[in-house]
Design a protein around this motif. Structure first.
Motif, PDB file in Angstrom:
ATOM      1  N   HIS A   1       0.827  -1.213   0.000  1.00 26.26           N
ATOM      2  CA  HIS A   1       0.000   0.000   0.000  1.00 26.26           C
ATOM      3  C   HIS A   1       0.854   1.252   0.000  1.00 26.26           C
ATOM      4  N   CYS A   2       0.314   2.292  -0.651  1.00 19.43           N
ATOM      5  CA  CYS A   2       1.041   3.548  -0.809  1.00 19.43           C
ATOM      6  C   CYS A   2       1.039   4.387   0.472  1.00 19.43           C
TER       7      CYS A   2
ATOM      8  N   CYS B   1      -3.812   1.790  -6.269  1.00 13.67           N
ATOM      9  CA  CYS B   1      -3.530   2.918  -7.164  1.00 13.67           C
ATOM     10  C   CYS B   1      -2.282   2.709  -8.022  1.00 13.67           C
TER      11      CYS B   1
ATOM     12  N   CYS C   1       1.465  -0.099  -5.047  1.00 12.79           N
ATOM     13  CA  CYS C   1       0.241  -0.098  -4.245  1.00 12.79           C
ATOM     14  C   CYS C   1      -0.817  -0.965  -4.923  1.00 12.79           C
TER      15      CYS C   1
ATOM     16  N   CYS D   1      -6.479   6.705  -0.826  1.00  3.42           N
ATOM     17  CA  CYS D   1      -6.388   5.383  -1.436  1.00  3.42           C
ATOM     18  C   CYS D   1      -6.921   4.329  -0.476  1.00  3.42           C
TER      19      CYS D   1
HETATM   20 ZN   LIG Z   1      -2.474   3.532  -3.202  1.00  5.55          ZN
END
Ligand SMILES: [Zn+2]
Length: 478
Positions: free
Chosen positions: A427-428, A464, A461, A433
């Motif tokens: 995950h970013c 996204c 991610c 998000c």
């Molecule tokens: Zn993300």
């Protein structure tokens, strides 16, 4: 056995089963107020054991206190993010008797603000630090979602620890120490395996610098947060002006932590260990670890056997929590069923055969297995069994948890696995998000492990496609 006694629902119909188990084993009952349950003696005894055992672990470092249930509105509002986080679920007292209050009082949703508005009176210099206090109490969160006994309610019991330190690093260390302590406690005493780590920015405690958590998985593949520990840094000491005079004579802000776990753990115990017959309690927190059931067919036998039951009870009572079921209006079969439903780990049966042969029948609830032992072996057998049952329950639960952790390389895989357990994904770290993932799948970021959190594979991610900051465990949650 009467039909009313046994659990009718199968555990695979978890929600129905859970409710029936909670009510029929008399852990709790509903009250006239939605979301507020009555803790009956059986669950309160479990809670008291949890409290006693946890207190033994921390008592040399942490002192018990009690602060008021009511928090003046202006105090609760003082730390903006904290207030914003809690305001949707705060219950307010606006009247006292016949008159409106000049200032509304919040029924504590948590006690950071009421404690921190006072604590500077106890902290003058670096010599007063670190200061560690704990409060065992009830808290109120005005839930609007569907409530469930122990797992989600408007009022629950918990403890909240609050600590004060001279430096950020000390607070950080304290936060981690407590979450590891929780992990160890919940795993060793409640036999519930958990994953420990950080919360994401989006999921962290309102007002905290960093939140850590322990998370487990329930049989319906939903995650349950079992305890949290926060590094509050100086976020609260700034607004509540909590200073100490350091060694260099300068006034400095204190750094703080808070941490807690609640009666939610009782809900987790029920769900994780129970089976179609009802509860299975880990010996370490079972109100009764052993039940003794006499079996006799006439008055003469009864007298002989009751005598033996008392003798065995007195011997075991030195070390264990034992109950002898001497009720004469119920058959042994009825008693077996009832104590199995209530999850008592070990049953000892004594009848004329046992008396004659100097043996005992021992039944273990977790495996539903019986064996005959020599009476002289009783104490060593019980010792071993208690340990064995405790670790067997943990191992079973750990196996379930491990088998329901999946890895998602892309969002398709994520969606496919998310209703089956935890999904590990890159995950970013972006809040939008994360919110989007929640919108699309109802899953949230539950925990980011402390050490093992580097992105894997393409390091993108899962939603996204931006460069991932970490890999995290996602799941739907209670
Ligand atoms: Zn993300």
């Amino acid at each position: 056995m009467s039909k009313e006694l046994g659990i009718k629902a199968k555990k695979e119909n978890l929600s129905e089963w859970y409710e029936e188990v909670v009510l029929k084993t008399q852990l709790a009952d509903y009250s006239p107020v939605k979301g507020c349950i009555i803790y009956l003696p059986y669950s309160y005894a479990i809670w008291n054991l949890i409290k006693e055992e946890f207190t033994k672990i921390i008592k040399d470092e942490v002192s018990e206190v009690y602060f008021p249930l009511f928090i003046p509105k202006k105090i609760l509002e003082k730390e903006a993010k904290h207030f914003e986080g809690f305001s949707p679920e705060v219950a307010w007292v606006t009247r006292g008797g016949d008159s409106d209050l000049d200032e509304w009082l919040a029924v504590r949703p948590t006690s950071e603000t009421i404690i921190y508005s006072y604590i500077s009176k106890l902290i003058k210099s670096y010599r007063d630090l670190p200061l560690r206090i704990i409060q065992w109490c009830n808290v109120v969160r005005w839930e609007t979602k569907a409530t469930k006994p122990f797992l989600r309610g408007r009022e629950f019991l918990w403890h909240e620890g609050h600590t004060f330190h001279a430096t950020f690093e000390e607070a950080e260390e304290e936060m981690k120490k407590r979450i590891y302590q929780y992990k160890d406690f919940v795993e060793r005493y409640l036999a519930i395996p958990v994953i420990a780590g950080y919360k994401s920015e989006y999921e962290k405690f309102a007002g905290a610098h960093t939140t850590t958590t322990i998370e487990t998985l329930l049989p319906d593949f939903k995650a349950l947060q079992c305890g949290t520990s926060h590094n509050l840094a100086d976020n609260f000491s700034k607004v509540f002006e909590i200073y100490f005079q350091d060694k260099d004579g300068k006034n400095k802000l204190v750094f703080q932590t808070s941490w807690g776990f609640s009666t939610r753990l009782i809900g987790a115990l029920v769900m994780i260990h129970g089976d179609d017959k009802g509860l299975i309690l880990p010996p370490k927190i079972a109100p009764y670890q052993i039940v003794i059931v006499p079996i006799y067919y006439n008055e003469e036998e009864k007298n002989l056997i009751f005598q033996k039951v008392k003798e065995i009870e007195n011997k075991l009572k030195q070390k264990y929590r034992v109950i002898s079921d001497l009720r004469e209006e119920y058959t042994p079969g009825y008693k077996f069923n009832e104590w199995e439903m209530k999850g008592v780990p070990i049953r000892i049966e004594i009848g004329m055969n046992e008396l004659k042969n100097k043996t005992l029948v021992i039944h273990r609830r977790d495996e539903m297995k019986k064996e005959i032992i020599k009476e002289e072996e009783l104490e060593s057998k019980i010792n071993t069994l208690i340990e064995e049952i405790q670790s067997n329950l943990f191992n079973k639960a750990k196996k379930f948890l491990d088998e329901h952790i999946y890895v998602a390389n892309n969002f398709e895989e994520f969606k496919e696995k998310i209703d089956k357990g935890f999904v590990i994904a890159n995950h970013c770290g972006d809040q939008d998000c994360e919110e989007k993932i929640k919108e699309l799948t109802k899953a949230t970021c539950r925990v980011i492990e402390f050490d093992n959190n580097k992105p894997f594979g393409d390091e993108k991610c899962v939603l996204c496609g931006k460069k991932a900051k970490y890999k995290a465990y996602f799941a739907r949650a209670y």
